[in-house]
Design a protein around this motif. Structure first.
Motif, mmCIF file in Angstrom:
data_model
loop_
_atom_site.group_PDB
_atom_site.id
_atom_site.type_symbol
_atom_site.label_atom_id
_atom_site.label_comp_id
_atom_site.label_asym_id
_atom_site.label_seq_id
_atom_site.Cartn_x
_atom_site.Cartn_y
_atom_site.Cartn_z
ATOM 1 N N MET A 1 51.293 64.199 6.356
ATOM 2 C CA MET A 1 50.096 63.635 5.737
ATOM 3 C C MET A 1 50.339 63.318 4.263
ATOM 4 S SD MET A 1 46.976 65.898 7.317
ATOM 5 C CE MET A 1 45.820 65.054 6.227
ATOM 6 N N SER A 2 49.689 62.264 3.778
ATOM 7 C CA SER A 2 49.817 61.890 2.371
ATOM 8 C C SER A 2 49.020 62.839 1.487
ATOM 9 C CB SER A 2 49.309 60.463 2.156
ATOM 10 O OG SER A 2 50.097 59.534 2.868
ATOM 11 N N ILE A 3 49.491 63.017 0.256
ATOM 12 C CA ILE A 3 48.785 63.832 -0.736
ATOM 13 C C ILE A 3 47.711 62.966 -1.381
ATOM 14 C CG2 ILE A 3 49.006 65.201 -2.845
ATOM 15 C CD1 ILE A 3 52.020 65.491 -2.124
ATOM 16 N N ARG A 4 46.459 63.380 -1.255
ATOM 17 C CA ARG A 4 45.345 62.618 -1.815
ATOM 18 C C ARG A 4 45.209 62.953 -3.306
ATOM 19 N NH1 ARG A 4 41.765 60.536 1.607
ATOM 20 N NH2 ARG A 4 39.960 61.073 0.328
ATOM 21 N N VAL A 5 45.432 61.961 -4.150
ATOM 22 C CA VAL A 5 45.486 62.187 -5.601
ATOM 23 C C VAL A 5 44.327 61.468 -6.294
ATOM 24 C CG1 VAL A 5 46.850 61.940 -7.712
ATOM 25 C CG2 VAL A 5 48.005 62.356 -5.521
ATOM 26 N N HIS A 25 54.766 55.234 -3.517
ATOM 27 C CA HIS A 25 55.275 56.414 -2.807
ATOM 28 C C HIS A 25 54.428 56.678 -1.564
ATOM 29 C CE1 HIS A 25 58.265 57.941 -5.782
ATOM 30 N NE2 HIS A 25 57.577 57.133 -6.570
ATOM 31 N N HIS A 26 55.088 56.667 -0.411
ATOM 32 C CA HIS A 26 54.364 56.767 0.855
ATOM 33 C C HIS A 26 53.735 58.131 1.097
ATOM 34 C CE1 HIS A 26 55.791 52.809 1.836
ATOM 35 N NE2 HIS A 26 57.063 53.174 1.782
ATOM 36 N N LEU A 30 46.516 57.400 -3.577
ATOM 37 C CA LEU A 30 45.648 57.383 -4.751
ATOM 38 C C LEU A 30 44.215 57.085 -4.284
ATOM 39 C CD1 LEU A 30 45.404 57.522 -7.845
ATOM 40 C CD2 LEU A 30 45.855 55.068 -7.906
ATOM 41 N N VAL A 31 43.354 58.100 -4.338
ATOM 42 C CA VAL A 31 42.007 57.955 -3.781
ATOM 43 C C VAL A 31 40.944 57.680 -4.836
ATOM 44 C CG1 VAL A 31 42.518 59.360 -1.756
ATOM 45 C CG2 VAL A 31 41.673 60.475 -3.842
ATOM 46 N N GLY A 32 41.324 57.686 -6.124
ATOM 47 C CA GLY A 32 40.346 57.401 -7.161
ATOM 48 C C GLY A 32 40.960 57.457 -8.543
ATOM 49 N N ILE A 33 40.358 56.689 -9.460
ATOM 50 C CA ILE A 33 40.767 56.686 -10.867
ATOM 51 C C ILE A 33 39.519 56.835 -11.720
ATOM 52 C CG2 ILE A 33 41.903 55.425 -12.732
ATOM 53 C CD1 ILE A 33 43.477 53.880 -10.688
ATOM 54 N N VAL A 47 35.617 61.809 -2.874
ATOM 55 C CA VAL A 47 36.895 61.439 -2.249
ATOM 56 C C VAL A 47 37.722 62.634 -1.793
ATOM 57 C CG1 VAL A 47 36.958 59.314 -3.595
ATOM 58 C CG2 VAL A 47 38.157 61.326 -4.457
ATOM 59 N N ASP A 48 37.313 63.859 -2.160
ATOM 60 C CA ASP A 48 37.962 65.097 -1.712
ATOM 61 C C ASP A 48 39.483 65.069 -1.906
ATOM 62 O OD1 ASP A 48 38.118 67.658 -0.650
ATOM 63 O OD2 ASP A 48 38.365 66.924 1.409
ATOM 64 N N PRO A 49 39.949 65.002 -3.167
ATOM 65 C CA PRO A 49 41.397 64.924 -3.412
ATOM 66 C C PRO A 49 42.100 66.254 -3.142
ATOM 67 C CG PRO A 49 40.229 65.194 -5.470
ATOM 68 C CD PRO A 49 39.174 65.034 -4.414
ATOM 69 N N ASP A 50 43.386 66.160 -2.824
ATOM 70 C CA ASP A 50 44.217 67.364 -2.717
ATOM 71 C C ASP A 50 44.655 67.819 -4.105
ATOM 72 O OD1 ASP A 50 44.279 67.356 0.163
ATOM 73 O OD2 ASP A 50 45.699 65.689 0.028
ATOM 74 N N VAL A 51 44.893 66.856 -4.987
ATOM 75 C CA VAL A 51 45.352 67.140 -6.351
ATOM 76 C C VAL A 51 44.594 66.246 -7.326
ATOM 77 C CG1 VAL A 51 47.295 67.102 -7.966
ATOM 78 C CG2 VAL A 51 47.669 67.803 -5.592
ATOM 79 N N VAL A 52 44.089 66.860 -8.405
ATOM 80 C CA VAL A 52 43.495 66.095 -9.499
ATOM 81 C C VAL A 52 44.526 66.047 -10.617
ATOM 82 C CG1 VAL A 52 41.566 65.856 -11.100
ATOM 83 C CG2 VAL A 52 41.191 66.918 -8.861
#
Length: 213
Positions: A1-5, A25-26, A30-33, A47-52
């Motif tokens: 799974m991709s890391i949601r950033v 990078h696959h 990038l779920v938000g800026i 967007v429930d990111p994995d990493v901020v």
């Protein structure tokens, strides 16, 4: 799974550069800026990111406050901070605020990506610059280069001026630093010695012969 950033930075040109790299990078999504704290907090819910991934401005109390808010978010969000401040106290303050990773802006983009991957996997990450700074502070502590109070040189100066009755604005003028930087030093002093009232700080400074009476 991709890391949601989720990427949060006040500097648009920096955000656009990092975002462009993340999109190549696959294993990254990038779920938000965001360019401000309120939007960053809102996006954490949406967007429930994995990493901020948070860009820190030098000695900006608002950035630290944002990190504290995210650290108390439910579910808890992992944070990686990147900053131009690589001194020991700044690194500790950022980690204390809840970051699991720290990368200096003098580091390569590869180190930033490594930090995101490490933190997403549940590990702590310090870039080479930060790790070297922390090791140097340990060396100084062992050799006696740090004062017996446990405070750094600038922290000792700030504490002496607090004990002498100077306000934060007066201390800033005296030391030729920003008032926000004084506030950062005040917080570091209070955290290190466990005292929060000016009267207690004054007594502490007198007891440790940091000021004359």
């Amino acid at each position: 799974m991709s890391i949601r950033v989720l990427l949060s930075s006040k500097h648009k040109v920096v955000s656009e550069g990092i975002a462009a790299v993340l999109r190549t990078h696959h294993d990254m999504d990038l779920v938000g800026i965001s360019d401000n704290g309120a939007t960053t907090n809102a996006l954490c819910d949406q967007v429930d990111p994995d990493v901020v991934l948070i860009g820190m401005q030098a000695n900006d109390a608002k950035d630290i406050e944002l990190m504290h808010q995210i650290a108390h978010h439910q579910p808890v969000k992992n944070m990686v901070a990147f900053s131009g401040n690589s001194d020991r106290n700044s690194i500790i303050e950022i980690l204390d605020a809840g970051a699991k990773g720290y990368v200096s802006t003098t580091s390569s983009i590869d180190e930033l990506l490594s930090a995101v991957r490490a933190v997403a996997a549940g590990r702590v990450y310090l870039c080479q610059t930060a790790a070297a700074e922390m090791m140097e502070s340990v060396r100084k502590a062992r050799s006696g280069d740090i004062t017996s109070t446990g405070l750094g040189g600038r922290e000792g100066q700030v504490l002496r001026l607090i004990a002498d009755g100077y306000s934060s604005k007066e201390i800033a003028r005296n030391l030729q630093i920003a008032p926000s930087t004084v506030e950062v030093h005040r917080r570091n002093i209070m955290r290190k010695i466990g005292l929060h009232k000016v009267a207690d700080l004054t007594r502490y400074a007198i007891r440790n012969q940091m000021v004359s009476v």
